[in-house]
Design an enzyme around this catalytic site. Structure first.
Site, mmCIF file in Angstrom:
data_model
loop_
_atom_site.group_PDB
_atom_site.id
_atom_site.type_symbol
_atom_site.label_atom_id
_atom_site.label_comp_id
_atom_site.label_asym_id
_atom_site.label_seq_id
_atom_site.Cartn_x
_atom_site.Cartn_y
_atom_site.Cartn_z
ATOM 1 C CD GLU A 1 38.174 44.087 -100.387
ATOM 2 O OE1 GLU A 1 38.752 45.145 -100.682
ATOM 3 O OE2 GLU A 1 38.424 43.405 -99.387
ATOM 4 N NE ARG B 1 38.960 56.706 -105.372
ATOM 5 C CZ ARG B 1 38.344 55.689 -104.704
ATOM 6 N NH1 ARG B 1 37.368 55.916 -103.869
ATOM 7 N NH2 ARG B 1 38.744 54.466 -104.861
ATOM 8 C CE LYS C 1 34.237 49.144 -101.046
ATOM 9 N NZ LYS C 1 34.286 47.918 -101.846
HETATM 10 P P1 ATP Z 1 36.308 52.535 -101.286
HETATM 11 O O1 ATP Z 1 37.527 53.377 -101.452
HETATM 12 O O2 ATP Z 1 35.027 53.288 -101.271
HETATM 13 O O3 ATP Z 1 36.393 51.556 -100.174
HETATM 14 P P2 ATP Z 1 37.193 50.708 -103.254
HETATM 15 O O4 ATP Z 1 37.918 51.325 -104.371
HETATM 16 O O5 ATP Z 1 37.985 49.987 -102.234
HETATM 17 O O6 ATP Z 1 36.194 51.733 -102.637
HETATM 18 P P3 ATP Z 1 36.204 48.494 -104.737
HETATM 19 O O7 ATP Z 1 35.137 47.549 -104.341
HETATM 20 O O8 ATP Z 1 37.580 47.997 -104.822
HETATM 21 O O9 ATP Z 1 36.080 49.714 -103.757
HETATM 22 O O10 ATP Z 1 35.801 49.232 -106.083
HETATM 23 C C1 ATP Z 1 35.345 48.565 -107.241
HETATM 24 C C2 ATP Z 1 35.609 49.418 -108.424
HETATM 25 O O11 ATP Z 1 34.946 50.676 -108.293
HETATM 26 C C3 ATP Z 1 37.083 49.715 -108.585
HETATM 27 O O12 ATP Z 1 37.430 49.578 -109.932
HETATM 28 C C4 ATP Z 1 37.227 51.138 -108.108
HETATM 29 O O13 ATP Z 1 38.279 51.745 -108.748
HETATM 30 C C5 ATP Z 1 35.865 51.724 -108.479
HETATM 31 N N1 ATP Z 1 35.543 52.838 -107.596
HETATM 32 C C6 ATP Z 1 35.510 52.839 -106.252
HETATM 33 N N2 ATP Z 1 35.229 54.059 -105.768
HETATM 34 C C7 ATP Z 1 35.060 54.868 -106.842
HETATM 35 C C8 ATP Z 1 34.755 56.252 -107.020
HETATM 36 N N3 ATP Z 1 34.562 57.061 -105.978
HETATM 37 N N4 ATP Z 1 34.665 56.735 -108.277
HETATM 38 C C9 ATP Z 1 34.855 55.922 -109.328
HETATM 39 N N5 ATP Z 1 35.144 54.628 -109.237
HETATM 40 C C10 ATP Z 1 35.255 54.077 -108.005
HETATM 41 MG MG MG Z 2 39.445 48.686 -103.559
#
Ligand code: ATP
Ligand code: MG
Length: 707
Positions: free
Chosen positions: A37, A262, A272
């Protein structure tokens, strides 16, 4: 059928894909995507997901899309879109022409919503967000139906159309799926599909004033793109039934969602939202501050893409949440830079040294190795003259025991140059601070050895005062003082753990002249000090700025060594039977003697050892080794770990170990051995004559913790 070209270590995701290929599930296709995102910069956790998705696509010779999940206009921007592209590319991955946006599917998603309404499976609800929450129920209690749940299809179509036309205010109505308010899964209790949001979108502008929720977008976007394996993190496991429900209603292509754990790192926050707070409140200089766990921060800090990819390979993928020690990330970059980074000399806290017996106008160009570990990297010239700088820390007027560096009357070696002896110390009259040393040099020792065979106990780095260049050095430490700052159980908030000493800026450093014109981002080892890179933002021709990527001291290697010592179990006398039947515990009633350990580890370190039940799935001898057995062990991670154990003497027929339960030290850094990567250790013990491994039978499952 696509097949991996090399053989990457198996993991549970690869197993699923292999199985799908066998049954020709998606016509033998493998198609993945990385779906960020664009509401912030990517971090090291995303790197794990990127390496996984692009890595699988590469290995199975399928495509991987870059898709922006941009359904929340109020938090997204093109700045983030651009930064994400830069970071993925820098990591070494290529989405070719497959750059997609969920917002490109807004029309299609709108059609899908109408289709579901027409099927009587969605309704417009006038409850407020607050009321919806109240109606939702809890984990133990079912929810209550919305009073608007039974609106007719015609009324729903009309209201939804008017929502779209902008007749209603933000938050006044939503479109909800009509599923089951009593479902044990809260995600199935009539979740919201569309909300009203009069907000400008970074791509669709003001075309829309209703936006699909993430839940109504994600699965359909995967479906539209023909994704076969939709890999996401564990928190989406409970959303899978909902995604399945939407896809089933719509009768469209149905990707297989697979969840993995994760990445969490010690001394780091990885959300984020929290990272944005650090940026917005000025706790760091920006998303690319070298202390940030963002990819742009790590890049600016001096991390190479290879080091991050290696790190991601090492940590693997699992079904179980865990936290990785940040020392492992640091180890990865150290390992890579040790191979790649040219060595140079730089003095961070200069102390002037005058070589009294060296001719005043003489300058010598001495040969210095660019990388002693790789002669192929060649040599360079370093100027030596009468006035030098050495590191302030390398002199003690009153040297403590074991301090072998410069002190009054003491002789040391200057790297690549001569032996020098400290003859006199000049101090500031007022403060008493040492401001200059007077030394003599021995012309016979040019190159660093004395013809008479006399030895010195220290070799110091140095630069020539008049030839060296001024520089600034930024020394970084962990951004937080505690291992898990995001754990806010005492309510103080993660920012209360910010490390006030996370950045130390040194001005007035001096670096050897070969660094003049060093390109932004280039990486070096400053001998004896650490790996540094030219700051790509603030450095310039006239004013060099270096970021310390990582020190030379490998705390991870130290942890590993300490753990290896602790993990040695000694057999009690008189118990020769190698296999030990027990129930869950390794050796009930048996003394566990632990070797004395160095003073650098404490009792806390014992508690960090992660002992897991493992089942031996393969056990073979190792060609070229008289001691080792190669084991493939299942510790419940959905993949097998390869472990080399020096137990061949106890198990001359290794296959007898197959099916046995063993105790695995699961949180050791994988070790690259001559024969392959060893990813753990199994508890064994004994003496020169007798060796055995703690094995046992009983109920415990692979991956269970052993206490
Ligand atoms: P955050 O929780 O940091 O805001 P998010 O999951 O909302 O992150 P996205 O932009 O939706 O961020 O993530 C893009 C991809 O990266 C998704 O498939 C998510 O599952 C993966 N991802 C995000 N954080 C991690 C992590 N700590 N370890 C592994 N994969 C991750
Ligand atoms: Mg997300």
């Amino acid at each position: 059928m696509a097949k991996p070209e090399s053989t990457p270590p198996p993991n549970f995701i690869r197993n699923i894909i292999d199985q799908d290929l066998k049954t020709n599930k998606h016509g033998g296709r493998v198609h993945t995507r990385f779906p960020p995102e664009p509401n912030g910069y990517l971090h090291i956790g995303h790197a794990k997901s990127i390496c996984l998705n692009f890595g699988l696509a590469h290995d199975y010779k399928g495509p991987c899309n870059l898709r922006y999940d941009d359904t929340n206009p109020s938090k997204e921007s093109t700045e983030y879109v651009e930064s994400i592209k830069e970071d993925v590319r820098w990591l070494g991955f290529d989405w070719e022409d497959r750059e997609f946006y969920a917002s490109d599917y807004f029309d299609q998603l709108h059609q899908y919503a109408i289709q579901i309404i027409k099927d009587g499976k969605a309704y417009v609800c006038d409850l407020s967000a607050e009321e919806i929450r109240e109606h939702r129920g809890t984990l133990t209690e079912p929810g209550n139906d919305s009073p608007y749940r039974d609106r007719s299809v015609e009324e729903n179509l009309d209201l939804f159309e008017r929502m779209r036309a902008g007749e209603f205010e933000d938050g006044s109505r939503v479109l909800r799926a009509k599923i089951d308010m009593a479902s044990p899964n809260l995600n199935m209790r009539d979740p919201v599909m569309y909300r009203i949001l009069h907000a400008e979108h970074h791509r669709t502008g003001n075309t829309w004033c209703i936006y699909p929720t993430y839940d109504f977008t994600h699965g359909q976007s995967d479906s539209i793109e023909g994704i076969t394996h939709s890999i996401c993190t564990l928190e989406f496991e409970d959303h899978r039934p909902l995604y399945d429900w939407f896809l089933d209603q719509l009768k469209v292509h149905h990707p297989q969602q697979i969840e993995f754990a994760r990445l969490n790192l010690t001394y780091t926050v990885m959300s984020k939202r929290m990272l944005l707070e650090l940026v917005e409140e000025g706790h760091v200089s920006g998303w690319d501050d070298p202390r940030m766990p963002t990819i742009s921060g790590l890049r600016r800090r001096g991390y190479s893409p290879e080091s991050i990819r290696n790190f991601c390979d090492r940590i693997g993928v699992a079904k179980r949440d865990s936290t990785v020690d940040i020392a492992l990330l640091e180890h990865s970059v150290r390992e890579d830079l040790n191979k790649q980074a040219p060595r140079v000399m730089a003095v961070l806290r200069p102390l002037r040294v005058v070589i009294d017996n060296y001719p005043e106008d003489r300058v010598e160009e001495l040969d210095a190795f660019n990388n002693p570990e790789d002669p192929g990297m060649g040599v360079r010239k370093v100027p030596f003259s009468r006035v030098l700088y050495v590191e302030r820390d390398d002199f003690r007027e009153d040297p403590p025991k074991k301090f072998y560096r410069l002190a009054p009357g003491r002789e040391v070696r200057l790297r690549y140059a001569y032996f020098v002896t400290c003859m006199d110390v000049v101090k500031d009259e007022k403060t008493g601070e040492v401001i200059e040393l007077h030394c003599t040099y021995d012309p016979e020792t040019r190159g660093g050895d004395a013809p008479d065979g006399r030895k010195v106990r220290a070799t110091l780095h140095w630069v020539s005062a008049s030839h060296s260049l001024p520089a600034e050095a930024r020394l970084y430490d962990h951004l937080f003082t505690t291992t898990n700052p995001a754990d806010e159980k005492d309510g103080s908030g993660f920012k209360s753990y910010l490390n006030p000493g996370s950045l130390e800026t040194l001005t007035g450093c001096r670096v050897e002249p070969s660094l003049g014109g060093a390109p932004p981002g280039s990486r070096y080892q400053f001998e004896r000090l650490g790996y540094f890179c030219v700051d790509p933002v603030d450095s310039s021709e006239g004013q060099l700025v270096f970021n310390r990527t990582v020190t030379l001291r490998d705390t991870w290697a130290k942890i590993e060594k300490a753990q290896a010592k602790v993990a040695t179990v000694t057999e009690a006398p008189g118990q020769a039977k190698p296999a030990h039947p027990g129930k869950g515990t390794p050796a009930p009633g048996r003394p566990m003697e632990v070797e004395p350990i160095g003073e650098e580890i404490s009792i806390d370190d014992f508690s960090k050892i992660d002992l897991r039940v493992g089942v031996v799935c393969e056990a073979t001898t190792v060609e070229g080794s008289k001691k080792l057995i190669r084991l493939m062990v299942d510790i419940g991670e959905g993949r097998l770990r390869q472990i080399f154990a020096g137990i061949l003497s106890a198990y001359p027929e290794p296959e007898k170990l197959i099916g046995k339960k063993v105790i695995v030290v699961a949180n050791l850094k994988p070790r690259q051995m001559k024969f392959g990567l060893s990813e753990g250790m199994i508890l064994s013990g004994g003496d020169a004559d007798r060796l055995c491994t703690a094995t046992f039978e009983g109920d415990p499952l692979p991956g269970d913790t052993v206490t």
